[in-house]
Design a protein around this motif. Structure first.
Motif, mmCIF file in Angstrom:
data_model
loop_
_atom_site.group_PDB
_atom_site.id
_atom_site.type_symbol
_atom_site.label_atom_id
_atom_site.label_comp_id
_atom_site.label_asym_id
_atom_site.label_seq_id
_atom_site.Cartn_x
_atom_site.Cartn_y
_atom_site.Cartn_z
ATOM 1 N N ASN A 86 17.095 100.447 32.442
ATOM 2 C CA ASN A 86 16.149 101.420 32.877
ATOM 3 C C ASN A 86 15.109 101.320 31.571
ATOM 4 O OD1 ASN A 86 15.121 104.270 32.729
ATOM 5 N ND2 ASN A 86 16.096 103.336 35.240
ATOM 6 N N ARG A 87 14.402 101.585 31.844
ATOM 7 C CA ARG A 87 12.962 101.299 31.030
ATOM 8 C C ARG A 87 12.666 102.729 30.339
ATOM 9 N NH1 ARG A 87 7.271 102.439 34.855
ATOM 10 N NH2 ARG A 87 6.606 102.273 32.424
ATOM 11 N N LYS A 88 13.572 103.877 30.881
ATOM 12 C CA LYS A 88 12.891 104.886 30.369
ATOM 13 C C LYS A 88 14.075 104.764 29.089
ATOM 14 C CE LYS A 88 9.665 107.178 32.249
ATOM 15 N NZ LYS A 88 8.375 107.922 31.390
ATOM 16 N N PHE A 89 15.553 104.650 30.047
ATOM 17 C CA PHE A 89 16.827 105.010 28.571
ATOM 18 C C PHE A 89 16.654 103.778 27.163
ATOM 19 C CE2 PHE A 89 21.240 103.228 28.314
ATOM 20 C CZ PHE A 89 20.820 104.129 27.826
ATOM 21 N N ALA A 90 16.014 102.727 28.020
ATOM 22 C CA ALA A 90 15.919 101.416 26.913
ATOM 23 C C ALA A 90 14.973 102.121 25.599
ATOM 24 C CB ALA A 90 15.242 100.333 27.508
ATOM 25 N N ALA A 96 12.271 98.698 22.466
ATOM 26 C CA ALA A 96 10.793 99.232 22.304
ATOM 27 C C ALA A 96 10.356 98.509 23.660
ATOM 28 C CB ALA A 96 9.633 98.026 21.287
ATOM 29 N N VAL A 97 9.438 99.445 24.326
ATOM 30 C CA VAL A 97 8.848 98.881 25.891
ATOM 31 C C VAL A 97 7.396 98.902 25.760
ATOM 32 C CG1 VAL A 97 8.872 99.458 28.394
ATOM 33 C CG2 VAL A 97 10.890 100.266 26.834
ATOM 34 N N ASP A 98 6.875 97.660 26.392
ATOM 35 C CA ASP A 98 5.505 97.685 26.550
ATOM 36 C C ASP A 98 5.237 97.438 27.870
ATOM 37 O OD1 ASP A 98 2.878 97.061 25.984
ATOM 38 O OD2 ASP A 98 2.880 94.947 24.575
ATOM 39 N N HIS A 99 4.701 98.339 28.720
ATOM 40 C CA HIS A 99 4.378 98.361 30.566
ATOM 41 C C HIS A 99 3.206 97.237 30.187
ATOM 42 C CE1 HIS A 99 1.527 101.624 28.587
ATOM 43 N NE2 HIS A 99 0.757 101.562 29.228
#
Length: 206
Positions: A86-90, A96-99
């Motif tokens: 999950n993007r929030k859990f990551a 690191a998340v880059d939308h």
């Protein structure tokens, strides 16, 4: 007396050099202080990775540098979805998340999905409160067996050797590079004539 159209002499030889100069004699001890601070920060963040969040492997932009691989800003939403995270859990487990970044090819998607899967397999999530387990936390047995690994998994993987060595075989020694090139060139150059001659020979036989 100054003659001709020259620059007016304006050298300042009466500055107080010792009062204005800045020396860096404390450089070696500052290096030690920075290293000790990094150690203290890593100990405070343990067992989380000291090198920060896990980042993807991306290609540099422009045709000149696109063969080089570097660490990117964050994983795409498509990569996280393929890895089942999950993007929030990551963001809470050091990923690191880059939308904004998007995947342009299957190779980059597969590479970073495998990177996430490897991280996920080694990951141990401790509960926020001791003994109270929630969804997404590791089991008590996994936490008991958890240990810090020596390898920094957030770094880029080791590159393959640019130069490799092999034993010279008899086939390599007997190969004629220049002759093979000339033969291939002649084959290409005379292909049309040979096809034409073959057709004419077949017609004559008829």
């Amino acid at each position: 007396m100054v003659k001709h159209n020259n620059v007016v002499p304006n050298q300042h030889f009466h500055k107080h050099w010792a009062r204005r100069v800045k020396c860096w004699f404390n450089q070696p001890i500052q290096k030690k202080i920075r290293r000790d601070k990094r150690k203290a920060k890593a100990a405070a963040n343990a067992p989380r990775p000291a090198s920060g969040a896990l980042r993807p492997l991306v290609h540099c932009p422009t045709q000149k540098y696109n063969s080089k691989i570097k660490l990117g800003r964050g994983f795409t939403l498509e990569e996280l979805k393929a890895a089942g995270i999950n993007r929030k859990f990551a963001q809470t487990i050091g990923i690191a998340v880059d939308h904004r970044r998007t995947n342009k090819c299957e190779e980059s998607l597969k590479l970073n999905t495998e990177r996430l899967a490897g991280y996920k397999a080694r990951l141990v999530v401790f509960p926020r409160r001791a003994g109270i387990f929630k969804k997404g936390d590791s089991t008590a047995a996994e936490i008991a067996e958890a240990g810090k690994i020596d390898v920094d998994i957030t770094n880029m993987p080791a590159k393959a050797d640019a130069v490799t060595f092999a034993a010279v075989t008899e086939e390599m020694k007997s190969a004629k590079g220049y002759g093979a090139l000339r033969e291939a060139r002649n084959e290409k150059r005379l292909l049309g004539r040979r096809i034409k001659a073959k057709k004419e020979a077949e017609e004559e036989k008829k």
